[in-house]
Design an enzyme around this catalytic site. Structure first.
Site, PDB file in Angstrom:
ATOM      1  N   GLY A 161      47.471  36.245  30.163  1.00 45.24           N
ATOM      2  CA  GLY A 161      47.613  37.774  30.078  1.00 45.24           C
ATOM      3  C   GLY A 161      46.561  38.567  29.566  1.00 45.24           C
ATOM      4  O   GLY A 161      45.494  38.318  29.557  1.00 45.24           O
ATOM      5  N   SER A 207      43.784  30.509  29.371  1.00 46.18           N
ATOM      6  CA  SER A 207      43.311  32.048  29.530  1.00 46.18           C
ATOM      7  C   SER A 207      43.330  32.554  28.212  1.00 46.18           C
ATOM      8  O   SER A 207      42.994  32.114  27.088  1.00 46.18           O
ATOM      9  CB  SER A 207      43.790  32.538  30.696  1.00 46.18           C
ATOM     10  OG  SER A 207      43.050  33.728  31.061  1.00 46.18           O
ATOM     11  N   TRP A 208      44.214  33.872  28.403  1.00 51.88           N
ATOM     12  CA  TRP A 208      44.647  34.535  26.999  1.00 51.88           C
ATOM     13  C   TRP A 208      45.534  33.545  26.217  1.00 51.88           C
ATOM     14  O   TRP A 208      45.528  33.522  24.798  1.00 51.88           O
ATOM     15  CB  TRP A 208      45.377  35.918  27.400  1.00 51.88           C
ATOM     16  CG  TRP A 208      46.052  36.278  26.158  1.00 51.88           C
ATOM     17  CD1 TRP A 208      47.554  36.036  26.049  1.00 51.88           C
ATOM     18  CD2 TRP A 208      45.767  36.749  24.980  1.00 51.88           C
ATOM     19  NE1 TRP A 208      47.829  36.686  24.764  1.00 51.88           N
ATOM     20  CE2 TRP A 208      46.660  36.970  24.230  1.00 51.88           C
ATOM     21  CE3 TRP A 208      44.362  37.263  24.473  1.00 51.88           C
ATOM     22  CZ2 TRP A 208      46.605  37.483  22.721  1.00 51.88           C
ATOM     23  CZ3 TRP A 208      44.150  37.849  23.274  1.00 51.88           C
ATOM     24  CH2 TRP A 208      45.369  37.835  22.461  1.00 51.88           C
ATOM     25  N   ASP A 264      35.281  28.918  37.493  1.00 55.68           N
ATOM     26  CA  ASP A 264      36.443  29.752  37.075  1.00 55.68           C
ATOM     27  C   ASP A 264      35.494  31.218  37.085  1.00 55.68           C
ATOM     28  O   ASP A 264      34.521  31.395  36.349  1.00 55.68           O
ATOM     29  CB  ASP A 264      36.843  29.341  35.621  1.00 55.68           C
ATOM     30  CG  ASP A 264      37.891  30.243  35.105  1.00 55.68           C
ATOM     31  OD1 ASP A 264      38.007  31.344  35.632  1.00 55.68           O
ATOM     32  OD2 ASP A 264      38.478  29.719  34.116  1.00 55.68           O
ATOM     33  N   HIS A 290      40.267  29.209  37.995  1.00 58.64           N
ATOM     34  CA  HIS A 290      40.845  29.561  36.840  1.00 58.64           C
ATOM     35  C   HIS A 290      42.294  29.151  36.967  1.00 58.64           C
ATOM     36  O   HIS A 290      42.734  28.919  35.674  1.00 58.64           O
ATOM     37  CB  HIS A 290      40.669  31.037  36.789  1.00 58.64           C
ATOM     38  CG  HIS A 290      41.240  31.575  35.230  1.00 58.64           C
ATOM     39  ND1 HIS A 290      40.692  31.384  34.102  1.00 58.64           N
ATOM     40  CD2 HIS A 290      42.366  32.518  35.176  1.00 58.64           C
ATOM     41  CE1 HIS A 290      41.534  32.006  33.325  1.00 58.64           C
ATOM     42  NE2 HIS A 290      42.676  32.533  33.938  1.00 58.64           N
TER      43      HIS A 290
END
Length: 315
Positions: free
Chosen positions: A46, A113-114, A267, A295
């Site tokens: 996120g 990711s985050w 990605d 991704h």
């Protein structure tokens, strides 16, 4: 076919982490697998994505004690979609609160990711508490990365999706789409916030998988609003980091921590240059670039590689 069969949690709880302004954040935390196994904290993406049962399936439940939680404001944590007392540093402290509450000394940090960003920041802040880092789709929370995704770089490869995302904003505001969406996501009108939340979420979702070949379906309203408000809040504030490039500037603090990165070569959300920059010169870091993968955690090549990594650690 690469994932472990679904498993149920043996522990689910809400942990009160309070808040300086009385926001009263309560975090949903679950444990599954082996209560006496190798502890691993799973950090979702996120910001605002929340954890899901599928995230349990990357770990052999006989070997690992798997801990997942919904970060402030999202998933089953409360209050929902709240950005009050919600910064990177609150989340770092939340991870420590969970560790102390569960009586864990050191654990593996697993995030994409985050989630990879948060794992790195947590490790840099508490380097004695992280036994190993397992990262996917590295995002370093830099201006260059945000400019790529919200300034037209990725849009050059997905002009149809970019048109839909950018044209929702008047031309005079398109020089800073993060700020323009921020005004609309926090305007106080629920219908308006939800409309722009779906546009924000759909832009990212459309680029997540290399296999996407058309418009994505609408995200559920509650999920889209929480995800988009939280993500935009963090990006509007540059991740609340003291300086641009802070993670690489402080990488020396975790030079002793073994790290494996699984990165899709195609990605478009978090381009591989970030993973390469992080791994370059880090003797204890193993970068695995996955061909024909984007991704998403669910990409077959990404899933297979992550399961192989986690299975390899038990040997």
């Amino acid at each position: 076919e690469y994932l472990y069969p679904p498993i149920d949690p043996f522990d689910q709880r809400l942990i009160d982490v309070g808040g300086e302004s009385g926001a009263g954040h309560r975090l949903y935390v679950e444990q599954c697998g082996n209560p006496d196994g190798i502890p691993v904290i799973v950090l979702h993406g996120g910001p605002g994505g929340g954890c899901s049962p599928a995230m349990r399936r990357y770990f052999d439940p006989r070997v690992y004690r798997i801990i997942l939680f919904d970060q402030r404001g999202c998933g089953r944590s409360r209050p929902h979609a709240s950005v009050t007392d919600n910064t990177t540093w609150h989340l770092v402290q939340d991870i420590e609160t969970i560790r102390e509450t569960l009586g864990i000394d050191r654990w593996i940090a697993f995030g994409g990711s985050w989630g990879a960003t948060l794992a790195l920041i947590y490790a840099i802040t508490h380097p004695d508490r992280v036994a190993r880092l397992i990262l996917r789709g590295v995002f370093l929370m830099t201006k260059a990365e945000l400019d790529w995704f919200y300034g037209g770089g990725a849009g050059a490869f997905f002009p149809d999706h970019w048109h839909r995302f950018s044209q929702a904003i008047p031309e005079g505001e398109r020089d800073n789409l993060i700020a323009a969406y921020h005004r609309r996501l926090f305007c106080g009108n629920l219908m308006e916030e939800t409309r722009y939340a779906r546009l924000w979420a759909n832009w990212e979702n459309a680029l997540a998988s290399i296999h996407n070949d058309g418009p994505m379906g609408e995200s559920p309203a509650d999920y889209a609003r929480a995800f988009s408000r939280l993500e935009n809040h963090y990006f509007q504030n540059a991740g609340f980091l003291p300086s641009d490039g802070w993670i690489l500037q402080n990488r020396h603090r975790i030079a002793h921590v073994p790290c494996t990165i699984v990165q899709g070569r195609y990605d478009m959300v978090c381009p591989p240059i970030s993973a390469w920059s992080l791994a370059h010169g880090w003797a204890g870091c193993d970068l695995r670039l996955i061909n024909m993968a984007g991704h998403a955690l669910s990409e077959p090549g990404i899933s297979e590689a992550l399961v192989r990594v986690m299975d390899g650690l038990r040997a």
